[in-house]
Design an enzyme around this catalytic site. Sequence first.
Site, mmCIF file in Angstrom:
data_model
loop_
_atom_site.group_PDB
_atom_site.id
_atom_site.type_symbol
_atom_site.label_atom_id
_atom_site.label_comp_id
_atom_site.label_asym_id
_atom_site.label_seq_id
_atom_site.Cartn_x
_atom_site.Cartn_y
_atom_site.Cartn_z
ATOM 1 N N GLY A 1 44.014 50.580 64.445
ATOM 2 C CA GLY A 1 44.126 52.038 64.413
ATOM 3 C C GLY A 1 45.580 52.452 64.358
ATOM 4 N N GLY B 1 50.224 58.562 67.319
ATOM 5 C CA GLY B 1 51.498 59.258 67.280
ATOM 6 C C GLY B 1 52.694 58.344 67.269
ATOM 7 N N MET B 2 52.590 57.156 67.851
ATOM 8 C CA MET B 2 53.742 56.274 67.939
ATOM 9 C C MET B 2 53.779 55.246 66.821
ATOM 10 S SD MET B 2 55.166 54.236 71.256
ATOM 11 C CE MET B 2 55.602 55.775 72.054
ATOM 12 N N VAL C 1 48.410 50.093 65.793
ATOM 13 C CA VAL C 1 48.010 49.105 66.794
ATOM 14 C C VAL C 1 47.201 48.025 66.099
ATOM 15 C CG1 VAL C 1 45.962 50.429 67.448
ATOM 16 C CG2 VAL C 1 46.836 48.720 68.997
ATOM 17 N N ASP D 1 49.613 61.654 79.014
ATOM 18 C CA ASP D 1 48.585 61.899 78.002
ATOM 19 C C ASP D 1 47.259 61.279 78.439
ATOM 20 O OD1 ASP D 1 47.492 62.893 75.650
ATOM 21 O OD2 ASP D 1 48.110 61.174 74.436
#
Length: 702
Positions: free
Chosen positions: A29, A32-33, A36, A144
């Site tokens: 997936g 925002g960073m 993965v 978050d």
Amino acid sequence: MDGSQEWPAGPPAADPERVGPFVVEARLGEGGMGAVYLGRAADGTQVAVKVVRPDLAGHPAFRARFHEEARNALRVASFCTARVLDHGEDGGRAYLATEFIEGPSLQQQLDASGPLTGGTLHGVAVGVATALVAIHSVGLVHRDLKPGNVLLSRSGPRVIDFGIARALDEAAALTRTGQLIGTPGFLAPEQVSGGDITPATDVFAWGCLVASAANGRNPFGTGPVHVMAARALHAEPDLGALTEPLAALVRAALDKDPARRPSARDLLLSLVGADAGPPTSPAATVVATDPGHPAAQRTRLADSPGTPPHPLTEPPRPAGNPAPGEPAYGTPQPHREAARPQDDRARAPGESTRPYGDPARSGGGIPQPWTEPATEPAQQNVPPGGPAPGRRRRSRALLAAGAAVTAAAVTAGVLYLVWPDPGRKGSGGAADGFPRDAMLVRIDTERGWPTACFGDIGRYTPGAAAPVPLVTGPSCDILPQWSPDRRRFAFTRSTDTGAGVYVGNADGTGVRWLASDLSGRSRVAWSPDGTRLAYPVIVDRVRQFTVRPVDGGGAATTITTDPADKDDPMWSRAGLVFWSKRDGTAQIYTLDPDRPAQQWKRLTSGDVPAGDPAWSPDGRRIAYTRGKNPGEIWVMNADGTGGHRVTTGTENESDPSWSPDGRWLAYVRGPFTDPVVRAIRADGTGDRVLTPTGALIAHPNW
């Protein structure tokens, strides 16, 4: 990784083959960073590897903050979070490797099954509060927290992506985007107004999460970002179905003033029935012991100088008999870590040494689609004779293991995490005692059976969102069978030059070739003591049964010599049951494998074909298929009396398999290319679909 920012426009970069010391097996997936990946360490351990997107990694200040937060995260207790394993940079890519967690996210569970209730809801509230205590104790703030960042593993709720949102804050400041870091509906008022971010920010998100879990909707509703932000600042939350005393804790957590919110420690102590006292009281010391590693992990969750330890030493109470005002969390059970597959198997002569990949597992159990590389590795897991015909490059859905939600109990100083029985209301299942024992299945990664075979071997637990792949690769792997102790399984691997018998451990590790004389796509059968396998071989163009030791110590012995075709053996202490055309039409017979020369016993009669026999666990009954296209599922006594149909469908039915308690039968209904696994009680009631949405599974062995 589930952040608030999106990838920049333009085509994504090619996936790396390796990041740091980890081999990349699949993309799971992106958020925002960055992306993965499912990775594997040198020792075979599966990990989730988060790779920072290039525009962020290019900022020295961001990289410094990222690695600082990763170092802090290494100190967080692992029994309630995804343990951070490593971080670094590789070819300009900043990365973070965490423990691989198997199980769906809380958000996926809510989407699939609706709101949580009772002990299940309290278990999630306790587990997430425990994670926050651990995270806050090392100076981190999650920033978050939301249902998508809580994974429901077999060891309990596990919080992921803690701490790294602070690095995103750094990126927002660097780029002057003014973008909120977090998720609308879980943002605390101080996040919206630009105030200080403290552990109280996570407590607010905990309140939103618990309310969302109880109602299936956010306590501040839905809407655009600015509307949700305004509600966080000014509106009162809608707690819906939440009842006391949990509702009072959630209301306190959702106070607009962070100074008035309880700490995560206060929440935890209140949830487990201890008197937390007011938020400003001296903090007790909460000690949690990991029952799986009691000598190795004794984690101090909160501490205040001069305060005596408070090890949660409330004496244990039976499930269903809680103290006044305390929720019943279920029967305490030992905490277990999920097994991590490693490839230590022996291989057939000429078979590739490339390890079995498990690309269909998800990092953190979050299903995402993936596509195989443009060039499929040659000779991957190929037995003597080469790969099976018809196998080709293909896209497959990521088959993440589904998992039920956990309930939690705190007794005798230990936080126990309980895996609920979905056969009970309130724990994710029906009220009729439906078993949750895992079954082995064939997973079709493409349609085509039986003309073309795209079969992998997997494990499916009824009620889960998807099966868990155990043996994957380009070969045709089918007809898995549990060993009597369920510690191993055997299966058939078919190639263009023949078929072989393979054996592996229950978690998919240690897969090894056993024999190459199997007759086509035939079933193998374990002896009752688990030391031998029976299966058909071709002798003078006739299928005969042979018996072979599983772990060496002797040669295979052919036990039949008659001229009739036969197949589908199943072994119990009552003998070997199978079908044979000895008297013309295929019928069900038994014989004693240790005295095969003695008289066979015919159990079915007539000119209607019968096949797929399966012993009940106690050896007193046999389920079988009667008829062909359409077939029907029948049950009879071990002596052949009392035969009767138990299903009522009009489509073809096959492959019955008993549940370990002997009360239910799993079977397959429908076209061969679109099989549906169902279950029915042995008395013909309670028929239901087990196949999860989108999965092509068949050959169940319960």
